[in-house]
Design a protein around this motif. Sequence first.
Motif, mmCIF file in Angstrom:
data_model
loop_
_atom_site.group_PDB
_atom_site.id
_atom_site.type_symbol
_atom_site.label_atom_id
_atom_site.label_comp_id
_atom_site.label_asym_id
_atom_site.label_seq_id
_atom_site.Cartn_x
_atom_site.Cartn_y
_atom_site.Cartn_z
ATOM 1 N N MET A 112 0.826 -1.202 0.000
ATOM 2 C CA MET A 112 0.000 0.000 0.000
ATOM 3 C C MET A 112 0.863 1.256 0.000
ATOM 4 S SD MET A 112 -2.971 -1.135 2.735
ATOM 5 C CE MET A 112 -3.805 0.462 2.669
ATOM 6 N N TYR A 113 1.910 1.256 0.804
ATOM 7 C CA TYR A 113 2.806 2.416 0.884
ATOM 8 C C TYR A 113 3.458 2.704 -0.472
ATOM 9 C CZ TYR A 113 6.967 5.145 1.994
ATOM 10 O OH TYR A 113 7.948 6.105 2.000
ATOM 11 N N LEU A 114 3.879 1.652 -1.162
ATOM 12 C CA LEU A 114 4.616 1.822 -2.413
ATOM 13 C C LEU A 114 3.722 2.252 -3.574
ATOM 14 C CD1 LEU A 114 6.994 -1.269 -2.254
ATOM 15 C CD2 LEU A 114 7.633 1.128 -1.928
ATOM 16 N N TYR A 115 2.472 1.773 -3.605
ATOM 17 C CA TYR A 115 1.677 1.912 -4.829
ATOM 18 C C TYR A 115 0.359 2.673 -4.666
ATOM 19 C CZ TYR A 115 5.096 -1.535 -6.226
ATOM 20 O OH TYR A 115 6.281 -2.186 -6.481
ATOM 21 N N TYR A 116 0.141 3.264 -3.508
ATOM 22 C CA TYR A 116 -1.140 3.939 -3.264
ATOM 23 C C TYR A 116 -1.383 5.070 -4.258
ATOM 24 C CZ TYR A 116 -5.093 5.720 -0.575
ATOM 25 O OH TYR A 116 -6.344 6.112 -0.184
ATOM 26 N N ARG B 133 1.844 6.152 12.595
ATOM 27 C CA ARG B 133 1.452 5.656 13.917
ATOM 28 C C ARG B 133 0.445 6.599 14.575
ATOM 29 N NH1 ARG B 133 7.160 4.448 14.222
ATOM 30 N NH2 ARG B 133 7.464 2.188 14.040
ATOM 31 N N VAL B 134 0.526 7.869 14.214
ATOM 32 C CA VAL B 134 -0.369 8.867 14.818
ATOM 33 C C VAL B 134 -1.702 8.919 14.085
ATOM 34 C CG1 VAL B 134 -0.666 11.314 15.364
ATOM 35 C CG2 VAL B 134 1.578 10.228 15.631
ATOM 36 N N ILE B 135 -1.669 8.960 12.754
ATOM 37 C CA ILE B 135 -2.911 9.178 11.990
ATOM 38 C C ILE B 135 -3.368 7.934 11.230
ATOM 39 C CG2 ILE B 135 -2.368 11.618 11.751
ATOM 40 C CD1 ILE B 135 -1.621 11.097 8.836
ATOM 41 N N GLY B 136 -2.589 6.858 11.253
ATOM 42 C CA GLY B 136 -2.948 5.649 10.520
ATOM 43 C C GLY B 136 -2.315 5.634 9.141
ATOM 44 N N LEU B 137 -1.977 4.469 8.645
ATOM 45 C CA LEU B 137 -1.283 4.359 7.361
ATOM 46 C C LEU B 137 -2.117 4.929 6.224
ATOM 47 C CD1 LEU B 137 1.058 3.381 5.571
ATOM 48 C CD2 LEU B 137 -0.108 1.166 5.419
ATOM 49 N N GLU B 138 -3.398 4.548 6.155
ATOM 50 C CA GLU B 138 -4.198 4.973 5.013
ATOM 51 C C GLU B 138 -4.431 6.488 5.020
ATOM 52 O OE1 GLU B 138 -7.725 3.063 2.296
ATOM 53 O OE2 GLU B 138 -7.689 2.621 4.445
ATOM 54 N N ASN B 139 -4.618 7.074 6.192
ATOM 55 C CA ASN B 139 -4.754 8.528 6.259
ATOM 56 C C ASN B 139 -3.458 9.208 5.815
ATOM 57 O OD1 ASN B 139 -7.419 8.635 7.141
ATOM 58 N ND2 ASN B 139 -6.828 8.419 9.292
ATOM 59 N N PHE B 140 -2.332 8.647 6.214
ATOM 60 C CA PHE B 140 -1.050 9.202 5.774
ATOM 61 C C PHE B 140 -0.924 9.117 4.253
ATOM 62 C CE2 PHE B 140 3.207 8.081 4.294
ATOM 63 C CZ PHE B 140 3.867 9.284 4.531
ATOM 64 N N LEU B 141 -1.312 7.989 3.678
ATOM 65 C CA LEU B 141 -1.195 7.806 2.229
ATOM 66 C C LEU B 141 -2.113 8.768 1.479
ATOM 67 C CD1 LEU B 141 -1.011 3.899 2.069
ATOM 68 C CD2 LEU B 141 0.868 5.537 1.837
#
Length: 315
Positions: free
Chosen positions: A260-264, A298-306
Amino acid sequence: MKRVSILIPMYNAEAFVRETLESCVTQTYREIEIIVVDDGSKDGSLFVAKEFESDARVKVFHTENAGACVARNLALDKSTGEYVMFLDADNIISKNKVETQIKILERSGGENAVVTCPWDRFYKDKVEAEFPILNVYHSYDRGIDLLLDLWTNSEMFETACYMLSRKLAVKAGPWMPGLAKNQDGEYFARVLLNASQVIYCPEGQVYYRSGEYNSVSKESGKSKIEALLCSFRSYKINALAYEDSARVREALTRNFSLFMYLYYGRYSDLCQEAKREILDMNMKPLPSGTHRCRQISRVIGLENFLRLRKLILNR
């Protein structure tokens, strides 16, 4: 002496295969066979490889182009050694690689053991390789323990680092034809899930050629990214069938989260599929990427960061 089969798929490797084969025929361990399968090369690879057939240990086969996985499976079928290793046609092994690994397998291993060794990249000359220490450079009581460490640390062993018995290779099953990305990761995941132990051999070395020659394998069109996701699904099916535990689910979640991090930004639909694989395990996406990205996630969640990253980059 037990025979070791060095299995080499080859496609358009004219510029490099001579150096690769020379690193094989000059091994200090002499009871080897070298099986080369030319996968329909359009350059002079086949001609160069056939020059080495003056050495009775070298056998060269030619097929229509069907991909590296099919070539590796054919090479295994054509081989006769009790032990095997897979070597790409542009890479190099140290002269003592086979000898040091086979001694360990014969002395300390069994037919379900795997031996690994260090590796590093080079671009023009193998002297560039410095062999930095990886977290996975040690022995493991079970193959799955190495596999989970590879996933957790986002590390890998180059294909030729592994030596295993023919029986273990057969037990793991064939390379997956048609898989356009992460072929070795998918295959050796199955090997390690069937391995009773992994023994690290620091003496042998593998030199991985990087640069323009590998530009095709680095292409990231959607079909290849779909193949990567397919390989991660294979991880999930096979690993959970072997051990359905919290540590396995967390390691698998790290794979899908990294995807998810690489291809969002480019393939959000595929990332949603990866997220569904995570939720299917009753897990949540984990922080991934650089140290700073993980801190924010860690604070806002991976998907929110993406989402935030995509919004900023698209301004």
